[in-house]
Design a protein around this motif. Structure first.
Motif, mmCIF file in Angstrom:
data_model
loop_
_atom_site.group_PDB
_atom_site.id
_atom_site.type_symbol
_atom_site.label_atom_id
_atom_site.label_comp_id
_atom_site.label_asym_id
_atom_site.label_seq_id
_atom_site.Cartn_x
_atom_site.Cartn_y
_atom_site.Cartn_z
ATOM 1 N N LEU A 1 -9.026 10.613 -52.442
ATOM 2 C CA LEU A 1 -7.847 10.189 -53.193
ATOM 3 C C LEU A 1 -7.244 11.315 -54.022
ATOM 4 O O LEU A 1 -6.017 11.460 -54.095
ATOM 5 C CB LEU A 1 -8.223 9.004 -54.086
ATOM 6 C CG LEU A 1 -7.097 8.369 -54.905
ATOM 7 C CD1 LEU A 1 -5.966 7.880 -54.010
ATOM 8 C CD2 LEU A 1 -7.640 7.220 -55.754
ATOM 9 N N TRP A 2 -8.079 12.111 -54.654
ATOM 10 C CA TRP A 2 -7.555 13.157 -55.543
ATOM 11 C C TRP A 2 -6.604 14.122 -54.836
ATOM 12 O O TRP A 2 -5.501 14.353 -55.333
ATOM 13 C CB TRP A 2 -8.705 13.926 -56.191
ATOM 14 C CG TRP A 2 -9.459 13.121 -57.209
ATOM 15 C CD1 TRP A 2 -9.069 11.947 -57.795
ATOM 16 C CD2 TRP A 2 -10.741 13.424 -57.764
ATOM 17 N NE1 TRP A 2 -10.021 11.497 -58.670
ATOM 18 C CE2 TRP A 2 -11.064 12.386 -58.680
ATOM 19 C CE3 TRP A 2 -11.647 14.466 -57.575
ATOM 20 C CZ2 TRP A 2 -12.252 12.377 -59.404
ATOM 21 C CZ3 TRP A 2 -12.835 14.464 -58.299
ATOM 22 C CH2 TRP A 2 -13.136 13.420 -59.200
ATOM 23 N N SER B 1 -7.501 7.645 -61.640
ATOM 24 C CA SER B 1 -8.058 7.265 -60.336
ATOM 25 C C SER B 1 -9.285 6.375 -60.467
ATOM 26 O O SER B 1 -9.540 5.532 -59.598
ATOM 27 C CB SER B 1 -8.406 8.525 -59.537
ATOM 28 O OG SER B 1 -9.507 9.211 -60.123
ATOM 29 N N VAL C 1 -9.709 3.206 -57.878
ATOM 30 C CA VAL C 1 -10.334 3.694 -56.661
ATOM 31 C C VAL C 1 -10.950 2.593 -55.794
ATOM 32 O O VAL C 1 -10.928 2.668 -54.561
ATOM 33 C CB VAL C 1 -11.390 4.774 -56.992
ATOM 34 C CG1 VAL C 1 -12.540 4.194 -57.808
ATOM 35 C CG2 VAL C 1 -11.889 5.440 -55.732
ATOM 36 N N VAL D 1 -4.788 1.503 -54.727
ATOM 37 C CA VAL D 1 -4.690 2.819 -54.083
ATOM 38 C C VAL D 1 -3.409 2.908 -53.273
ATOM 39 O O VAL D 1 -2.649 3.887 -53.362
ATOM 40 C CB VAL D 1 -5.921 3.088 -53.198
ATOM 41 C CG1 VAL D 1 -5.686 4.294 -52.290
ATOM 42 C CG2 VAL D 1 -7.159 3.302 -54.054
#
Length: 348
Positions: free
Chosen positions: A283-284, A323, A327, A333
């Motif tokens: 995700l980052w 996040s 997450v 998301v």
């Protein structure tokens, strides 16, 4: 210098040379951390060789190919490591990169100690990444020549983004299936394809963000066919005043990048919500990459190397903090990613 230990190589040294990527490495599940961290160290060493402009491209290529051979098991009497110390390490302005080059012997020892499947995977990814560096050295002129070359066509750009980043998504997926069996429910070929596009999304972001800087060392990753379609030449892009004139070209490549980011989102959502570490590691870079593209599309001087569209470190930490709250939720998301894509598209 004392012989570096495995703990030093995969701890302080890795942190020193990987900068923000170290955050992603630290959040990875334990089994994946060492092979991916070692692959990063070896690839970073190869990249340092390829980027040392104070020695000729021919000399860099010779050393790069020699390092690739040693990564793949060729024996060495110490000649390569001595040459790297004498010819490359002393040219480094960053002390961590100098230490990395001087630590290649121990790093190769750590590689030999990995299990067979991990060793094969690390050798494969470092080989492919070094082929991307070889591509650069063979395609573009010496940085000191004052010349500029552009990639020929969009297939060349697609191949380049695979060699320097798409292959990382492939490797990452291989490591996940090997070290976290049963985590990914999708078919391996589906996830591998998405992983390749994930990497391409991030590299396309780099290509657009760093265009002004790359042009000044003779490298135009924007293909000639695309330049022709927009009535531009590579030298036109050297003028920051042409940023608005070249904006339609930038938007065309942005659309391709966002298509890849959709695949990156699908990749991330295929990771179960309970696998928080693995999800965060995916995700980052998506959120940081999209925020970079948002800055880019708002930048009327995007070709100016003094006005690079770069996400600031405090914003990166804000992304990381936010996040953790989203997450585990597919809906949150998806909303965070699609909101950013919509904001970028609204600026076209």
């Amino acid at each position: 210098m004392p012989t570096p230990t495995r703990a030093f190589l995969l701890g302080p040294l890795l942190k020193g040379v990987s900068r923000s990527f170290y955050l992603t490495l630290r959040v990875l599940p334990t089994g994946m951390r060492d092979p991916i961290g070692l692959a990063y160290l070896l690839a970073r060493a190869a990249d340092t060789i390829a980027d040392t402009s104070l020695i000729s491209p021919e000399q860099r290529l010779e050393l790069l190919l020699a390092l690739r051979a040693h990564v793949n098991g060729a024996t060495d009497d110490g000649t390569l490591l001595r040459r790297l110390t004498a010819e490359v390490a002393g040219q480094q302005t960053q002390s961590d990169e100098k230490v990395l080059l001087e630590s290649l012997g121990p790093a190769l020892d750590v590689l030999s100690q990995l299990g067979e499947s991990d060793r094969k995977a690390v050798r494969g990814i470092v080989t492919t990444l070094s082929e991307g560096m070889e591509f650069d050295l063979r395609t573009f002129p010496d940085e000191r020549s004052g010349q500029i070359a552009a990639l020929g066509n969009e297939d060349d750009l697609d191949r380049y983004t695979y060699l320097v980043a798409g292959c990382v998504g492939e490797f990452w997926t291989t490591m996940t299936y090997a070290h976290m069996p049963g985590t990914l429910k999708e078919r391996p070929d589906t996830m591998t394809g998405r992983g390749v596009r994930f990497g391409k999304a991030l590299q396309m972001t780099n290509v657009l963000r760093d265009c002004g800087k790359d042009l000044r060392i003779g490298r135009c990753y924007l293909p000639q066919t695309l330049l022709d379609r927009h009535g531009l030449g590579a030298r036109d892009l050297l003028l920051p005043a042409n940023s608005l004139r070249a904006r339609p070209l930038m938007v065309e490549l942005l659309r391709k990048s966002l298509d890849h980011f959709h695949a990156a989102l699908d990749y991330t959502l295929a990771i179960p919500g309970w696998s928080v570490r693995l999800r965060l590691a995916s995700l980052w870079p998506i959120l940081i990459g999209l925020d970079t593209l948002l800055l880019l599309v708002q930048n009327d001087a995007w070709l100016d190397p003094q006005k690079v569209s770069k996400v600031r470190r405090n914003h990166v930490y804000r992304i990381i903090g936010e996040s953790f709250m989203m997450v585990a939720s597919n809906a949150m998301v998806r909303k965070a990613v699609e909101k950013r894509i919509a904001q970028i598209e609204a600026r076209f």
